[in-house]
Motif scaffolding. Structure first.
Motif, mmCIF file in Angstrom:
data_model
loop_
_atom_site.group_PDB
_atom_site.id
_atom_site.type_symbol
_atom_site.label_atom_id
_atom_site.label_comp_id
_atom_site.label_asym_id
_atom_site.label_seq_id
_atom_site.Cartn_x
_atom_site.Cartn_y
_atom_site.Cartn_z
ATOM 1 N N SER A 62 0.817 -1.222 0.000
ATOM 2 C CA SER A 62 0.000 0.000 0.000
ATOM 3 C C SER A 62 0.849 1.270 0.000
ATOM 4 O O SER A 62 0.495 2.247 -0.655
ATOM 5 N N ARG A 63 1.972 1.292 0.685
ATOM 6 C CA ARG A 63 2.831 2.485 0.686
ATOM 7 C C ARG A 63 3.312 2.791 -0.726
ATOM 8 O O ARG A 63 3.251 3.937 -1.188
ATOM 9 N N THR A 64 3.774 1.768 -1.445
ATOM 10 C CA THR A 64 4.242 1.947 -2.820
ATOM 11 C C THR A 64 3.100 2.384 -3.728
ATOM 12 O O THR A 64 3.260 3.295 -4.538
ATOM 13 N N ILE A 65 1.957 1.748 -3.596
ATOM 14 C CA ILE A 65 0.798 2.092 -4.432
ATOM 15 C C ILE A 65 0.384 3.540 -4.189
ATOM 16 O O ILE A 65 0.123 4.288 -5.136
ATOM 17 N N HIS A 66 0.341 3.968 -2.931
ATOM 18 C CA HIS A 66 -0.018 5.363 -2.624
ATOM 19 C C HIS A 66 1.012 6.335 -3.206
ATOM 20 O O HIS A 66 0.660 7.391 -3.718
ATOM 21 N N HIS A 67 2.282 5.965 -3.129
ATOM 22 C CA HIS A 67 3.342 6.799 -3.692
ATOM 23 C C HIS A 67 3.170 6.951 -5.212
ATOM 24 O O HIS A 67 3.257 8.061 -5.749
ATOM 25 N N ILE A 68 2.925 5.840 -5.892
ATOM 26 C CA ILE A 68 2.732 5.878 -7.352
ATOM 27 C C ILE A 68 1.497 6.703 -7.697
ATOM 28 O O ILE A 68 1.513 7.513 -8.624
ATOM 29 N N ALA A 69 0.420 6.503 -6.951
ATOM 30 C CA ALA A 69 -0.845 7.189 -7.233
ATOM 31 C C ALA A 69 -0.736 8.705 -7.086
ATOM 32 O O ALA A 69 -1.533 9.449 -7.661
ATOM 33 N N GLN A 70 0.248 9.191 -6.338
ATOM 34 C CA GLN A 70 0.445 10.639 -6.217
ATOM 35 C C GLN A 70 1.037 11.225 -7.492
ATOM 36 O O GLN A 70 0.900 12.415 -7.751
ATOM 37 N N GLU A 71 1.707 10.385 -8.290
ATOM 38 C CA GLU A 71 2.384 10.872 -9.488
ATOM 39 C C GLU A 71 1.647 10.586 -10.794
ATOM 40 O O GLU A 71 1.826 11.299 -11.769
ATOM 41 N N ILE A 72 0.858 9.516 -10.823
ATOM 42 C CA ILE A 72 0.139 9.160 -12.056
ATOM 43 C C ILE A 72 -1.288 8.753 -11.711
ATOM 44 O O ILE A 72 -1.593 8.451 -10.559
ATOM 45 N N SER A 73 -2.149 8.728 -12.722
ATOM 46 C CA SER A 73 -3.516 8.284 -12.474
ATOM 47 C C SER A 73 -3.539 6.762 -12.395
ATOM 48 O O SER A 73 -2.838 6.067 -13.118
ATOM 49 N N PHE A 74 -4.330 6.257 -11.485
ATOM 50 C CA PHE A 74 -4.463 4.826 -11.245
ATOM 51 C C PHE A 74 -5.852 4.412 -11.654
ATOM 52 O O PHE A 74 -6.766 5.231 -11.609
ATOM 53 N N PRO A 75 -6.128 3.188 -12.051
ATOM 54 C CA PRO A 75 -5.195 2.070 -12.093
ATOM 55 C C PRO A 75 -4.298 2.111 -13.326
ATOM 56 O O PRO A 75 -4.669 2.633 -14.363
ATOM 57 N N GLN A 76 -3.139 1.569 -13.166
ATOM 58 C CA GLN A 76 -2.150 1.433 -14.235
ATOM 59 C C GLN A 76 -1.389 0.151 -13.913
ATOM 60 O O GLN A 76 -0.742 0.067 -12.882
ATOM 61 N N PRO A 77 -1.445 -0.866 -14.778
ATOM 62 C CA PRO A 77 -0.873 -2.148 -14.368
ATOM 63 C C PRO A 77 0.624 -2.351 -14.603
ATOM 64 O O PRO A 77 1.251 -3.100 -13.870
ATOM 65 N N PHE A 78 1.228 -1.698 -15.592
ATOM 66 C CA PHE A 78 2.601 -2.048 -15.977
ATOM 67 C C PHE A 78 3.566 -0.881 -15.811
ATOM 68 O O PHE A 78 3.300 0.229 -16.276
ATOM 69 N N PHE A 79 4.710 -1.178 -15.180
ATOM 70 C CA PHE A 79 5.717 -0.160 -14.923
ATOM 71 C C PHE A 79 7.117 -0.715 -15.142
ATOM 72 O O PHE A 79 7.381 -1.884 -14.865
ATOM 73 N N VAL A 80 8.008 0.153 -15.606
ATOM 74 C CA VAL A 80 9.442 -0.086 -15.507
ATOM 75 C C VAL A 80 9.887 0.743 -14.308
ATOM 76 O O VAL A 80 9.533 1.919 -14.200
ATOM 77 N N VAL A 81 10.637 0.135 -13.405
ATOM 78 C CA VAL A 81 11.066 0.829 -12.194
ATOM 79 C C VAL A 81 12.517 1.265 -12.370
ATOM 80 O O VAL A 81 13.415 0.430 -12.470
ATOM 81 N N GLU A 82 12.711 2.567 -12.448
ATOM 82 C CA GLU A 82 14.068 3.114 -12.539
ATOM 83 C C GLU A 82 14.655 3.253 -11.154
ATOM 84 O O GLU A 82 13.943 3.544 -10.194
ATOM 85 N N ASN A 83 15.962 3.055 -11.064
ATOM 86 C CA ASN A 83 16.683 3.170 -9.800
ATOM 87 C C ASN A 83 16.076 2.262 -8.733
ATOM 88 O O ASN A 83 15.864 2.660 -7.587
ATOM 89 N N SER A 84 15.813 1.025 -9.118
ATOM 90 C CA SER A 84 15.114 0.057 -8.271
ATOM 91 C C SER A 84 15.945 -0.359 -7.064
ATOM 92 O O SER A 84 17.051 -0.892 -7.206
ATOM 93 N N THR A 85 15.384 -0.161 -5.880
ATOM 94 C CA THR A 85 16.055 -0.630 -4.664
ATOM 95 C C THR A 85 16.053 -2.154 -4.619
ATOM 96 O O THR A 85 16.981 -2.764 -4.080
ATOM 97 N N TRP A 86 15.010 -2.781 -5.165
ATOM 98 C CA TRP A 86 14.941 -4.246 -5.194
ATOM 99 C C TRP A 86 16.042 -4.822 -6.090
ATOM 100 O O TRP A 86 16.709 -5.782 -5.700
ATOM 101 N N LEU A 87 16.273 -4.230 -7.282
ATOM 102 C CA LEU A 87 17.359 -4.710 -8.143
ATOM 103 C C LEU A 87 18.718 -4.491 -7.479
ATOM 104 O O LEU A 87 19.606 -5.344 -7.591
ATOM 105 N N ARG A 88 18.882 -3.371 -6.785
ATOM 106 C CA ARG A 88 20.142 -3.131 -6.076
ATOM 107 C C ARG A 88 20.361 -4.201 -5.006
ATOM 108 O O ARG A 88 21.453 -4.749 -4.867
ATOM 109 N N TRP A 89 19.298 -4.489 -4.248
ATOM 110 C CA TRP A 89 19.393 -5.520 -3.219
ATOM 111 C C TRP A 89 19.735 -6.875 -3.859
ATOM 112 O O TRP A 89 20.595 -7.604 -3.362
#
Length: 129
Positions: A62-89
């Motif tokens: 929910s934190r990530t979804i709320h963050h995304i929803a502040q920047e773009i209109s939702f729903p939106q199913p597909f994203f490329v994540v730039e500067n991904s903390t998960w890929l870094r991990w």
């Protein structure tokens, strides 16, 4: 630099509200069957060249979804994540095996599951219905 979720359209006219019908990790790669929410039309995503994925119930993102929803209109199913903390991990956890191999982080946000995939290309998509 913070993560940035960049939406993209996989195929023209694809519905925005989807749910996961099936997820199969096999010899063909990661296959995700998405169903149009409230309807019978299905879409088959095939991720070839994936190295890792995680599937998390949407309520636990929910934190990530709320963050995304502040920047773009939702729903939106597909994203490329730039500067991904998960890929870094993932790169750190693998002692640098991902570095320089061109991996991208694709996020698929559905009405029930949030799927993150580390792969080398966007998935292929076929309409199944």
């Amino acid at each position: 630099m913070p993560e940035k979720y960049l939406p993209f359209e996989l195929i023209p006219g694809m519905p925005k509200e989807l749910c996961v019908s099936r997820l199969v990790d096999g010899e063909e790669g990661l296959i995700v069957i998405l169903k149009e929410f409230g309807k019978t039309r299905r879409f088959r995503l095939t991720f070839s060249g994936q190295t890792a994925y995680r599937a998390i119930d949407e309520q636990f993102r929910s934190r990530t979804i709320h963050h995304i929803a502040q920047e773009i209109s939702f729903p939106q199913p597909f994203f490329v994540v730039e500067n991904s903390t998960w890929l870094r991990w993932l790169d750190e956890e693998s002692d640098g095996l991902l570095g320089g191999r061109g991996f991208i982080h694709i996020a698929v946000m559905t009405t029930d599951i949030c799927l993150d995939v580390a792969c080398t290309a966007k998935p292929a998509c076929e309409v199944e219905s």
